[in-house]
Write an enzyme that holds these catalytic residues in place. Structure first.
Site, PDB file in Angstrom:
ATOM      1  N   SER A 118       0.841  -1.199   0.000  1.00  0.00           N
ATOM      2  CA  SER A 118       0.000   0.000   0.000  1.00  0.00           C
ATOM      3  C   SER A 118       0.872   1.244   0.000  1.00  0.00           C
ATOM      4  O   SER A 118       1.644   1.472   0.945  1.00  0.00           O
ATOM      5  CB  SER A 118      -0.901   0.007   1.233  1.00  0.00           C
TER       6      SER A 118
ATOM      7  N   HIS B 213      -1.353  -1.401  -4.112  1.00  0.00           N
ATOM      8  CA  HIS B 213      -2.606  -1.014  -3.453  1.00  0.00           C
ATOM      9  C   HIS B 213      -2.627   0.499  -3.265  1.00  0.00           C
ATOM     10  O   HIS B 213      -1.694   1.079  -2.710  1.00  0.00           O
ATOM     11  CB  HIS B 213      -2.678  -1.722  -2.100  1.00  0.00           C
TER      12      HIS B 213
ATOM     13  N   ASP C 294      -4.798   3.533  -1.656  1.00  0.00           N
ATOM     14  CA  ASP C 294      -5.869   3.852  -0.705  1.00  0.00           C
ATOM     15  C   ASP C 294      -6.413   5.246  -0.962  1.00  0.00           C
ATOM     16  O   ASP C 294      -5.687   6.235  -0.851  1.00  0.00           O
ATOM     17  CB  ASP C 294      -5.322   3.782   0.730  1.00  0.00           C
TER      18      ASP C 294
ATOM     19  N   MET D 124      -9.074   8.086   0.245  1.00  0.00           N
ATOM     20  CA  MET D 124      -9.864   8.476   1.426  1.00  0.00           C
ATOM     21  C   MET D 124     -10.445   9.870   1.231  1.00  0.00           C
ATOM     22  O   MET D 124      -9.757  10.772   0.753  1.00  0.00           O
ATOM     23  CB  MET D 124      -8.960   8.490   2.653  1.00  0.00           C
TER      24      MET D 124
ATOM     25  N   HIS E  94      -8.504   1.050  -3.630  1.00  0.00           N
ATOM     26  CA  HIS E  94      -9.416   0.837  -2.497  1.00  0.00           C
ATOM     27  C   HIS E  94     -10.099   2.167  -2.176  1.00  0.00           C
ATOM     28  O   HIS E  94      -9.470   3.069  -1.636  1.00  0.00           O
ATOM     29  CB  HIS E  94      -8.567   0.322  -1.317  1.00  0.00           C
TER      30      HIS E  94
ATOM     31  N   MET F 158     -12.173   4.270  -0.056  1.00  0.00           N
ATOM     32  CA  MET F 158     -12.785   4.481   1.267  1.00  0.00           C
ATOM     33  C   MET F 158     -13.502   5.823   1.209  1.00  0.00           C
ATOM     34  O   MET F 158     -13.062   6.813   1.807  1.00  0.00           O
ATOM     35  CB  MET F 158     -11.700   4.463   2.349  1.00  0.00           C
TER      36      MET F 158
ATOM     37  N   MET G 177     -11.376  -5.893   5.981  1.00  0.00           N
ATOM     38  CA  MET G 177     -10.516  -4.963   6.725  1.00  0.00           C
ATOM     39  C   MET G 177     -10.154  -5.593   8.071  1.00  0.00           C
ATOM     40  O   MET G 177     -11.027  -5.992   8.838  1.00  0.00           O
ATOM     41  CB  MET G 177     -11.243  -3.636   6.973  1.00  0.00           C
TER      42      MET G 177
ATOM     43  N   ASP H 262      -6.651  -6.559   4.588  1.00  0.00           N
ATOM     44  CA  ASP H 262      -5.971  -5.252   4.604  1.00  0.00           C
ATOM     45  C   ASP H 262      -5.913  -4.696   6.026  1.00  0.00           C
ATOM     46  O   ASP H 262      -6.956  -4.461   6.643  1.00  0.00           O
ATOM     47  CB  ASP H 262      -6.772  -4.306   3.689  1.00  0.00           C
TER      48      ASP H 262
HETATM   49  C1  DX5 Z   1      -6.083   1.441   5.949  1.00  0.00           C
HETATM   50  C2  DX5 Z   1      -5.692   1.133   4.534  1.00  0.00           C
HETATM   51  C3  DX5 Z   1      -4.606   0.134   4.405  1.00  0.00           C
HETATM   52  C4  DX5 Z   1      -3.295   0.530   5.031  1.00  0.00           C
HETATM   53  C5  DX5 Z   1      -2.508  -0.704   5.333  1.00  0.00           C
HETATM   54  O1  DX5 Z   1      -7.214   2.226   5.958  1.00  0.00           O
HETATM   55  O2  DX5 Z   1      -6.806   0.636   3.805  1.00  0.00           O
HETATM   56  O3  DX5 Z   1      -4.404  -0.254   3.052  1.00  0.00           O
HETATM   57  O4  DX5 Z   1      -2.535   1.382   4.223  1.00  0.00           O
HETATM   58  O5  DX5 Z   1      -1.349  -0.328   5.992  1.00  0.00           O
HETATM   59  P1  DX5 Z   1      -0.618  -1.286   7.058  1.00  0.00           P
HETATM   60  O6  DX5 Z   1      -0.200  -2.528   6.338  1.00  0.00           O
HETATM   61  O7  DX5 Z   1       0.520  -0.461   7.509  1.00  0.00           O
HETATM   62  O8  DX5 Z   1      -1.624  -1.591   8.155  1.00  0.00           O
HETATM   63 ZN    ZN Z   2      -6.501  -0.320   1.756  1.00  0.00          ZN
END
Ligand code: DX5
Ligand code: ZN
Length: 226
Positions: free
Chosen positions: A17, A42, A44, A46, A75, A77, A146, A184
């Site tokens: 990620s 990956h 993320d 947000m 992903h 969110m 998650m 994740d």
């Molecule tokens: C959290 C994200 C993850 C995060 C994972 O909201 O969706 O993808 O970046 O990071 P680690 O592996 O450090 O928990």
């Molecule tokens: Zn993620």
């Protein structure tokens, strides 16, 4: 558009990620994990509403496309994913995962993703009942469980997760569909064995890979957990 994410094939795939990457040198960071043997990247996204944090938009995905051969696992969110499907698909996403808890009509949003030639994913937060996935099983290529409350990298793996992963694996088996089971949050060499034993075949790892001096070693340790 054609997706670079292959059908689930029984092998463990690892998706670093970039939330944990050093953004000052993102290109170099991506090259480092690609050379180290990562399977997907990956990304993320947000929105500050669905989760209490902000991150990236379609422009970042566009900047990665063509620069790396890694499939882009995006992903979302975000509270209202529907409006962002086309921009992310056009930017080059290979997989678009939306949350079952999002405010938009998830079935319609999956159709929109499919129509653009992108793989569909659905994610559930740690407090969402696994059974809530049943109505969407026919529409997805990947389920993302998650194992932390979404919003931040570097959190600790929630101990309730392996049981939930097992339940999702049972749903997938019963559906007789070829669906990836991705996990994740808090994945590292210590937590990966239980996640894989519970039935996951795709693992997201941020901190464990980007903070490692030797990302190839970190990837191998996670992979060897199987
Ligand atoms: C959290 C994200 C993850 C995060 C994972 O909201 O969706 O993808 O970046 O990071 P680690 O592996 O450090 O928990
Ligand atoms: Zn993620």
């Amino acid at each position: 558009m054609t997706s670079k994410i292959p059908p689930a094939n029984g092998k463990i795939s690892i998706a670093p990620s970039i939330l944990s990457a050093d953004l000052w040198q993102l290109g170099e960071e991506v090259r480092r994990v690609e050379n180290a043997g990562a399977d997907w990247l990956h990304v993320d996204i947000m929105d500050g509403h669905f989760v209490p944090n902000l991150s990236f938009g379609p422009a970042l995905v566009r900047s990665l496309k063509g620069k790396t051969n890694l499939p882009l696992d995006v992903h979302l969110m975000v509270e209202h994913p529907a409006q962002f499907i086309k921009p992310f698909a056009q930017a080059g996403a290979d997989l678009l995962t939306i949350h079952l808890e999002a405010q938009d009509d998830v079935c319609e949003t999956f159709q929109q993703i499919r129509a653009l030639g992108v793989k569909t994913g659905v994610s559930i937060k740690p407090d969402t009942d696994v059974a809530a996935l049943k109505p969407v099983l026919e529409q997805v290529d990947l389920i993302l469980v998650m194992s932390v409350y979404p919003g931040f990298g570097g959190q600790s793996f929630l101990p309730c997760s392996p049981e939930r992963i097992k339940q999702v694996r049972q749903l997938i088996t019963a559906s007789q569909r070829n669906i990836w089971l991705e996990v994740d949050g808090g994945i590292n060499a210590q937590t990966a064995p239980q996640v894989i034993a519970a039935g996951a075949d795709a693992l997201v790892a941020g901190n464990a890979i980007f903070s490692a001096k030797d990302p190839a070693g970190a990837l191998n340790q996670i992979r060897q957990a199987s």
